[in-house]
Design a protein around this motif. Sequence first.
Motif, PDB file in Angstrom:
ATOM      1  N   LEU A  41     -12.293 114.942  86.249  1.00  0.00           N
ATOM      2  CA  LEU A  41     -11.258 113.982  86.058  1.00  0.00           C
ATOM      3  C   LEU A  41     -10.410 113.984  87.412  1.00  0.00           C
ATOM      4  N   ALA A  42      -9.659 112.617  87.539  1.00  0.00           N
ATOM      5  CA  ALA A  42      -8.740 112.836  88.670  1.00  0.00           C
ATOM      6  C   ALA A  42      -7.682 111.654  88.172  1.00  0.00           C
ATOM      7  N   GLU A 187      -7.363  90.434  90.818  1.00  0.00           N
ATOM      8  CA  GLU A 187      -6.537  91.518  89.909  1.00  0.00           C
ATOM      9  C   GLU A 187      -6.211  92.724  90.586  1.00  0.00           C
ATOM     10  N   VAL A 188      -5.196  93.063  90.809  1.00  0.00           N
ATOM     11  CA  VAL A 188      -4.841  94.296  91.575  1.00  0.00           C
ATOM     12  C   VAL A 188      -4.191  95.184  90.621  1.00  0.00           C
ATOM     13  N   VAL A 189      -4.576  96.612  90.601  1.00  0.00           N
ATOM     14  CA  VAL A 189      -3.937  97.476  89.519  1.00  0.00           C
ATOM     15  C   VAL A 189      -3.687  98.772  90.392  1.00  0.00           C
ATOM     16  N   LEU A 190      -2.847  99.096  90.565  1.00  0.00           N
ATOM     17  CA  LEU A 190      -2.282 100.457  91.038  1.00  0.00           C
ATOM     18  C   LEU A 190      -2.200 101.461  90.319  1.00  0.00           C
ATOM     19  N   ALA A 191      -2.953 102.424  90.743  1.00  0.00           N
ATOM     20  CA  ALA A 191      -2.883 103.657  89.683  1.00  0.00           C
ATOM     21  C   ALA A 191      -1.867 104.617  90.423  1.00  0.00           C
ATOM     22  N   GLU A 270      -4.242 107.528  82.962  1.00  0.00           N
ATOM     23  CA  GLU A 270      -4.466 106.618  81.626  1.00  0.00           C
ATOM     24  C   GLU A 270      -5.565 105.593  82.256  1.00  0.00           C
ATOM     25  N   MET A 271      -5.301 105.271  83.403  1.00  0.00           N
ATOM     26  CA  MET A 271      -6.376 104.359  83.811  1.00  0.00           C
ATOM     27  C   MET A 271      -7.798 104.833  84.008  1.00  0.00           C
ATOM     28  N   VAL A 272      -7.718 106.051  84.488  1.00  0.00           N
ATOM     29  CA  VAL A 272      -9.263 106.711  84.631  1.00  0.00           C
ATOM     30  C   VAL A 272      -9.756 107.095  83.333  1.00  0.00           C
ATOM     31  N   LEU A 273      -8.840 107.588  82.478  1.00  0.00           N
ATOM     32  CA  LEU A 273      -9.505 107.912  81.096  1.00  0.00           C
ATOM     33  C   LEU A 273      -9.998 106.753  80.497  1.00  0.00           C
ATOM     34  N   ILE A 308      -5.195 114.140  79.455  1.00  0.00           N
ATOM     35  CA  ILE A 308      -6.385 114.360  78.560  1.00  0.00           C
ATOM     36  C   ILE A 308      -5.975 114.918  77.427  1.00  0.00           C
ATOM     37  N   ALA A 309      -5.065 116.008  77.589  1.00  0.00           N
ATOM     38  CA  ALA A 309      -4.614 116.682  76.329  1.00  0.00           C
ATOM     39  C   ALA A 309      -4.239 115.974  75.332  1.00  0.00           C
ATOM     40  N   ARG A 310      -3.265 115.037  75.665  1.00  0.00           N
ATOM     41  CA  ARG A 310      -2.724 113.912  74.676  1.00  0.00           C
ATOM     42  C   ARG A 310      -3.705 113.181  74.052  1.00  0.00           C
ATOM     43  N   ARG A 311      -4.759 112.986  74.878  1.00  0.00           N
ATOM     44  CA  ARG A 311      -5.794 112.247  74.009  1.00  0.00           C
ATOM     45  C   ARG A 311      -6.714 113.278  72.985  1.00  0.00           C
TER      46      ARG A 311
END
Length: 383
Positions: A41-42, A187-191, A270-273, A308-311
């Motif tokens: 992950l990142a 569409e532009v999303v900023l992580a 959250e975006m990566v997950l 990831i822990a919260r998921r």
Amino acid sequence: MKIVIAPDSFKESLSAKLVCDCVEKGFKQVLPKADYIHLPLADGGEGTVDVILQNLAGSRQREQVAGPLGHPLDASWALIDDGNTAVIELAAASGLDLVPHKQRNPELTSSYGTGQLIKAALDLGVQKIIIGLGGSATNDGGSGIVQALGGQLLDEAGNELKPGGAELSRISSINLTNLHSRCHEVEVVLACDVTNPLTGHNGASFIFGPQKGASKKQVERLDLALQRFSKVAQQQTGKDYSQTTGFGAAGGAPLGLSLLFDIRIESGIEMVLDLLHVDTVLAQADLLITGEGRMDNQTLNGKTPIGIARRANAKKIPVIAIAGSLGENIDTLYGSMNAVFGSVRAAQDIKQVLEEAEANVIRASRNIAANLVLGHQLGSRLP
């Protein structure tokens, strides 16, 4: 037994993928028959492109761009979703790791190279661009990105500003007439994993400027320069973003990007997950193992392990974290993690710690697995 291994990288020593390998190797010494699922992950910073391409179908694109100080370098980005989505790390072209320690100066560094990566994506016809904002060397409010995509930042005499955060103190007007023709089509999303505003004592310059090489006086000048840029930008957008949550990320890059695109800021992890369909990966898992190079109370601020822990918590899956080292106030993590372990075997200098990172993670993982087995054996005997 299904064990999902989902760490971030251990900065400067182990990639997220290599951490997964080390954890499995250690666990298999004790639990050889378990089913191990790797999910490197990142959180939108360095390594995000690698993680996306390791988990999803896509291709790596390479461009020669201007580095933070203007020197040419090769930077890569990802093309996914059948060529419709670009994933770009600001750190790939404008990152702090690209600047030698003695040359770090956010009054001079520019995000122009990141703008060149965005231009390459636009030229290929993508419909969506995801930009990870972590790890920047810049404090230029994304002005370099604006210039790379055809915008002009002008002083009172109508001369275009030079690269760098210090130049923004002279900005008088912005000309967006010659912007790339596709800026308003995507569409532009900023992580982003920070909530800091653009300016002020909790803003980009004061909080992140020092780690990019800024002195106290430079921090004050940079903050004033961003204030000026924000006021001039407001004349274009009609919006005051100086205190907007998240606009302090990456040296204020969201401000420049807001001049070009209809941006949306999301939690990087959250975006990566979501991109990696992590809830499906976690289905029927018996244990989640996560971690990063250093864990402390700051891990709660949108970092990979807490995300990831919260998921996993939502699915009632036990969580164990392994870190290179543990900082202060790790007790705050126990609300989301069953146990947190450091892997460094003894007091060492940083060079030795980095060199032994792989062996340390394998050893720690083996010991954790052994304790799980021991706990199972003792379970029936405990009162």
